[in-house]
Motif scaffolding. Structure first.
Motif, PDB file in Angstrom:
ATOM      1  N   SER A 189      -0.943  22.682   8.594  1.00 35.61           N
ATOM      2  CA  SER A 189      -2.148  22.113   7.995  1.00 35.61           C
ATOM      3  C   SER A 189      -1.881  20.736   7.402  1.00 35.61           C
ATOM      4  O   SER A 189      -2.712  19.824   7.526  1.00 35.61           O
ATOM      5  CB  SER A 189      -2.690  23.052   6.910  1.00 35.61           C
ATOM      6  N   VAL A 190      -0.739  20.577   6.773  1.00 35.00           N
ATOM      7  CA  VAL A 190      -0.371  19.282   6.187  1.00 35.00           C
ATOM      8  C   VAL A 190      -0.165  18.257   7.293  1.00 35.00           C
ATOM      9  O   VAL A 190      -0.634  17.113   7.208  1.00 35.00           O
ATOM     10  CB  VAL A 190       0.900  19.415   5.329  1.00 35.00           C
ATOM     11  N   ARG A 191       0.526  18.676   8.321  1.00 34.64           N
ATOM     12  CA  ARG A 191       0.798  17.760   9.436  1.00 34.64           C
ATOM     13  C   ARG A 191      -0.487  17.369  10.157  1.00 34.64           C
ATOM     14  O   ARG A 191      -0.670  16.205  10.537  1.00 34.64           O
ATOM     15  CB  ARG A 191       1.777  18.429  10.405  1.00 34.64           C
ATOM     16  N   ALA A 192      -1.384  18.321  10.324  1.00 35.37           N
ATOM     17  CA  ALA A 192      -2.647  18.038  11.004  1.00 35.37           C
ATOM     18  C   ALA A 192      -3.484  17.035  10.221  1.00 35.37           C
ATOM     19  O   ALA A 192      -4.125  16.151  10.804  1.00 35.37           O
ATOM     20  CB  ALA A 192      -3.426  19.335  11.206  1.00 35.37           C
ATOM     21  N   LYS A 193      -3.490  17.157   8.909  1.00 36.75           N
ATOM     22  CA  LYS A 193      -4.253  16.234   8.069  1.00 36.75           C
ATOM     23  C   LYS A 193      -3.695  14.827   8.182  1.00 36.75           C
ATOM     24  O   LYS A 193      -4.446  13.846   8.303  1.00 36.75           O
ATOM     25  CB  LYS A 193      -4.214  16.710   6.617  1.00 36.75           C
ATOM     26  N   ALA A 194      -2.380  14.702   8.162  1.00 37.57           N
ATOM     27  CA  ALA A 194      -1.754  13.386   8.283  1.00 37.57           C
ATOM     28  C   ALA A 194      -2.015  12.784   9.656  1.00 37.57           C
ATOM     29  O   ALA A 194      -2.293  11.584   9.780  1.00 37.57           O
ATOM     30  CB  ALA A 194      -0.253  13.496   8.024  1.00 37.57           C
ATOM     31  N   LEU A 195      -1.934  13.610  10.698  1.00 37.22           N
ATOM     32  CA  LEU A 195      -2.168  13.112  12.045  1.00 37.22           C
ATOM     33  C   LEU A 195      -3.609  12.640  12.206  1.00 37.22           C
ATOM     34  O   LEU A 195      -3.862  11.592  12.824  1.00 37.22           O
ATOM     35  CB  LEU A 195      -1.858  14.203  13.069  1.00 37.22           C
ATOM     36  N   ALA A 196      -4.553  13.386  11.647  1.00 38.07           N
ATOM     37  CA  ALA A 196      -5.963  12.991  11.722  1.00 38.07           C
ATOM     38  C   ALA A 196      -6.177  11.650  11.022  1.00 38.07           C
ATOM     39  O   ALA A 196      -6.920  10.789  11.518  1.00 38.07           O
ATOM     40  CB  ALA A 196      -6.843  14.062  11.098  1.00 38.07           C
ATOM     41  N   ARG A 197      -5.531  11.455   9.904  1.00 35.66           N
ATOM     42  CA  ARG A 197      -5.645  10.178   9.183  1.00 35.66           C
ATOM     43  C   ARG A 197      -5.059   9.041  10.008  1.00 35.66           C
ATOM     44  O   ARG A 197      -5.650   7.961  10.119  1.00 35.66           O
ATOM     45  CB  ARG A 197      -4.931  10.288   7.834  1.00 35.66           C
ATOM     46  N   HIS A 198      -3.908   9.297  10.595  1.00 41.24           N
ATOM     47  CA  HIS A 198      -3.262   8.281  11.433  1.00 41.24           C
ATOM     48  C   HIS A 198      -4.148   7.903  12.621  1.00 41.24           C
ATOM     49  O   HIS A 198      -4.341   6.715  12.916  1.00 41.24           O
ATOM     50  CB  HIS A 198      -1.918   8.816  11.920  1.00 41.24           C
ATOM     51  N   VAL A 199      -4.681   8.911  13.288  1.00 39.40           N
ATOM     52  CA  VAL A 199      -5.517   8.673  14.468  1.00 39.40           C
ATOM     53  C   VAL A 199      -6.782   7.900  14.091  1.00 39.40           C
ATOM     54  O   VAL A 199      -7.208   6.994  14.815  1.00 39.40           O
ATOM     55  CB  VAL A 199      -5.863  10.009  15.151  1.00 39.40           C
ATOM     56  N   GLU A 200      -7.400   8.251  12.963  1.00 44.96           N
ATOM     57  CA  GLU A 200      -8.620   7.557  12.551  1.00 44.96           C
ATOM     58  C   GLU A 200      -8.329   6.093  12.233  1.00 44.96           C
ATOM     59  O   GLU A 200      -9.115   5.199  12.599  1.00 44.96           O
ATOM     60  CB  GLU A 200      -9.223   8.249  11.334  1.00 44.96           C
ATOM     61  N   LEU A 201      -7.229   5.818  11.580  1.00 47.90           N
ATOM     62  CA  LEU A 201      -6.860   4.428  11.290  1.00 47.90           C
ATOM     63  C   LEU A 201      -6.606   3.647  12.573  1.00 47.90           C
ATOM     64  O   LEU A 201      -7.007   2.482  12.694  1.00 47.90           O
ATOM     65  CB  LEU A 201      -5.620   4.390  10.392  1.00 47.90           C
ATOM     66  N   GLY A 246       0.838  -1.188   0.000  1.00 45.97           N
ATOM     67  CA  GLY A 246       0.000   0.000   0.000  1.00 45.97           C
ATOM     68  C   GLY A 246       0.875   1.241   0.000  1.00 45.97           C
ATOM     69  O   GLY A 246       2.057   1.181   0.309  1.00 45.97           O
ATOM     70  N   ASP A 247       0.298   2.370  -0.351  1.00 52.26           N
ATOM     71  CA  ASP A 247       1.061   3.608  -0.440  1.00 52.26           C
ATOM     72  C   ASP A 247       1.121   4.279   0.924  1.00 52.26           C
ATOM     73  O   ASP A 247       0.127   4.811   1.414  1.00 52.26           O
ATOM     74  CB  ASP A 247       0.397   4.523  -1.468  1.00 52.26           C
ATOM     75  N   HIS A 248       2.307   4.264   1.524  1.00 51.72           N
ATOM     76  CA  HIS A 248       2.490   4.879   2.841  1.00 51.72           C
ATOM     77  C   HIS A 248       3.212   6.220   2.751  1.00 51.72           C
ATOM     78  O   HIS A 248       3.689   6.733   3.771  1.00 51.72           O
ATOM     79  CB  HIS A 248       3.290   3.946   3.749  1.00 51.72           C
ATOM     80  N   ARG A 249       3.295   6.793   1.549  1.00 52.26           N
ATOM     81  CA  ARG A 249       4.015   8.055   1.420  1.00 52.26           C
ATOM     82  C   ARG A 249       3.424   9.148   2.303  1.00 52.26           C
ATOM     83  O   ARG A 249       4.137  10.044   2.765  1.00 52.26           O
ATOM     84  CB  ARG A 249       4.014   8.506  -0.048  1.00 52.26           C
ATOM     85  N   TRP A 250       2.125   9.082   2.535  1.00 54.02           N
ATOM     86  CA  TRP A 250       1.462  10.125   3.309  1.00 54.02           C
ATOM     87  C   TRP A 250       2.003  10.227   4.733  1.00 54.02           C
ATOM     88  O   TRP A 250       1.911  11.295   5.362  1.00 54.02           O
ATOM     89  CB  TRP A 250      -0.050   9.878   3.361  1.00 54.02           C
ATOM     90  N   VAL A 251       2.576   9.137   5.275  1.00 55.14           N
ATOM     91  CA  VAL A 251       3.013   9.184   6.676  1.00 55.14           C
ATOM     92  C   VAL A 251       4.159  10.177   6.871  1.00 55.14           C
ATOM     93  O   VAL A 251       4.378  10.667   7.986  1.00 55.14           O
ATOM     94  CB  VAL A 251       3.414   7.789   7.211  1.00 55.14           C
ATOM     95  N   PHE A 252       4.870  10.514   5.791  1.00 53.81           N
ATOM     96  CA  PHE A 252       5.945  11.491   5.926  1.00 53.81           C
ATOM     97  C   PHE A 252       5.406  12.892   6.177  1.00 53.81           C
ATOM     98  O   PHE A 252       6.153  13.777   6.610  1.00 53.81           O
ATOM     99  CB  PHE A 252       6.846  11.449   4.689  1.00 53.81           C
TER     100      PHE A 252
END
Length: 241
Positions: A24-36, A10-16
């Protein structure tokens, strides 16, 4: 510097984006991580409920077993989509597989950079895995110590070591000393020498200790090695070390 991505499941590039400069970019990634992670936790709760319901039976009924298997699969899948998926693969191979070590090194370094730059987000309860974050940090640092730091990533590890030298001590930071020999070159040595003359006594002593580590190949680094070295310098106790 180019970055190699294993990206085998799977594409994990977003975790960077977890260490992005833009809030804003970091917050979006963190929200995705937390939801998963939340989805993974809900699957674990689902499994635990099924397990509890199946206890009166001498053997788990097939219907329960099938659903429990689904819950376990969901729990693993959602967790794998987070940063812990590729970090887990970085830690997986024992003995170290050189190719896999190289491919997943960016994720091991990402995990350490996340803790270094944004420790509150890194350790937030709603974003952690089942194993404690400090334990995972210990495993990642141990893997770099044993598997080495690929040449194209030594600058990143050097930056992490220098950052640890200059900040208040965090759990497992002592293990950065295990990678000093992997990154030692003229540039890193020069940075260590500058820090050895720092006004902050603790920073200066830490840097002097790392040079001691670098030039004594036979020295085996343990948690107590730093304190023994301090004692040898006539400084048996330092707060925050």
């Amino acid at each position: 510097m180019s970055v190699m991505f294993a990206d085998l499941s799977g594409d994990h590039r977003w975790v960077f984006d977890l260490v992005a400069d833009a809030d804003s970019v970091r917050a979006k990634a963190l929200a995705r991580h937390v939801e998963l992670k939340s989805e993974s936790s809900r699957a674990m709760d689902w499994y635990n409920q099924l397990w509890h319901e199946s206890q009166p039976f001498a053997e788990v009924p097939p219907a329960y077993q099938a659903e429990m298997d689904q819950a376990l699969a969901a729990m693993a899948w959602f967790n794998d989509q987070t940063v812990f998926g590729p970090v887990g693969r970085f830690l997986k191979y024992v003995p170290v597989d050189p190719l896999m070590h190289l491919l997943y090194t960016p994720f091991g370094l990402l995990y350490l950079r996340w803790e270094a730059r944004y420790p509150a987000q890194w350790s937030a309860p709603d974003g952690t895995t089942w194993s404690h974050q400090w334990g995972c940090k210990e495993l990642v640092l141990g893997r770099f110590a044993g598997g080495g730091v690929p040449p194209e990533y030594r600058e990143q590890m050097a930056e992490l070591i220098l950052a640890a030298v200059q900040r208040p001590y965090r759990c497992k930071d002592w293990m950065y000393a295990l990678s000093v020999r992997h990154v030692w070159d003229a540039r890193f040595a020069s940075a260590i020498d500058r820090l050895s003359q720092a006004d902050d006594l603790l920073v200066a002593l830490r840097a002097q200790f790392l040079r001691h580590v670098a030039v004594n190949d036979e020295l085996r680094i343990k948690r107590v090695t730093w304190h023994r070295w301090l004692a040898s310098q006539g400084r048996p106790s330092l707060r925050g070390s």
